[in-house]
Design a protein around this motif. Structure first.
Motif, short mmCIF file in Angstrom:
data_model
loop_
_atom_site.label_atom_id
_atom_site.label_comp_id
_atom_site.label_asym_id
_atom_site.label_seq_id
_atom_site.Cartn_x
_atom_site.Cartn_y
_atom_site.Cartn_z
N ILE A 51 0.84 -1.19 0.00
CA ILE A 51 0.00 0.00 0.00
C ILE A 51 0.88 1.25 0.00
N ILE A 52 0.63 2.10 -0.96
CA ILE A 52 1.30 3.38 -1.07
C ILE A 52 0.34 4.43 -0.54
N ALA A 53 0.80 5.31 0.32
CA ALA A 53 -0.03 6.37 0.89
C ALA A 53 0.67 7.70 0.65
N LEU A 54 0.08 8.52 -0.22
CA LEU A 54 0.67 9.81 -0.57
C LEU A 54 -0.26 10.93 -0.12
N PRO A 55 0.08 11.63 0.96
CA PRO A 55 -0.78 12.70 1.45
C PRO A 55 -0.63 13.98 0.62
N PHE A 56 -1.72 14.74 0.54
CA PHE A 56 -1.69 16.04 -0.13
C PHE A 56 -2.73 16.94 0.50
#
Length: 177
Positions: A51-56
């Motif tokens: 799982i990749i989690a990229l916050p923005f």
């Protein structure tokens, strides 16, 4: 003494013969040996998820007349975010895209900034998609009464890596009606 040595050697020979492995018995005449037993086939293991989690950051701006109308009508905001990508050739994709992750939030009616996270399974993305992952954000109202307030909010749709760097902005105005 000589007899003692012979008895000792005979006992050692018998002990060694008893401890050694015995040869398998030959099959009876006219029969074939049983085929070796092979293990049952194992199902292919599921690929592990990565799982990749990229916050923005998402900035939501509401025109003052829109905010007043939403509050008067008792409505709230809903933000829907989807991470998607183009399918590989031959990969079935309803709507022309593969959905890799989704998130929905209910918010109070006001101008605000919030952090969303584009989460997706890297292995699924490698198997089923080509190109960059995109993030699609929609802001809309949840009608609480018989007269829903019409909002005009553009849909934000941009590459996820760029959105992580620059953030997202959705400016909403009062719609016609």
């Amino acid at each position: 003494m000589r007899l003692r040595l012979i008895c000792l050697l005979a006992a050692a020979s018998l002990f060694a013969a008893a401890c050694s492995s015995k040869p398998e018995a030959a099959p009876a005449a006219g029969t074939r040996p049983a085929p070796p037993v092979s293990p049952a086939p194992q199902p292919a293991p599921d690929l592990p998820q990565e799982i990749i989690a990229l916050p923005f950051r998402l900035d939501i701006s509401l025109a003052p007349d829109l905010a007043d109308a939403l509050v008067a009508a008792g409505q709230t905001l809903r933000v829907s975010m989807m991470v998607h990508a183009q399918p590989r050739p031959g990969q079935p994709a309803p709507g022309g895209r593969i959905v890799l992750g989704e998130d929905t939030r209910e918010l109070a009616v006001r101008n605000q900034s919030l952090t969303l996270t584009g989460r997706f399974d890297r292995e699924q993305a490698r198997r089923e998609t080509v190109g960059l992952q995109q993030v699609r954000i929609e802001v809309y109202s949840l009608a609480a009464g018989p007269q829903p307030v019409q909002m005009d909010c553009p849909v934000f749709d941009a590459p996820l890596p760029i959105t992580v760097e620059t953030g997202a902005q959705v400016d909403c105005t009062l719609g016609p009606g």
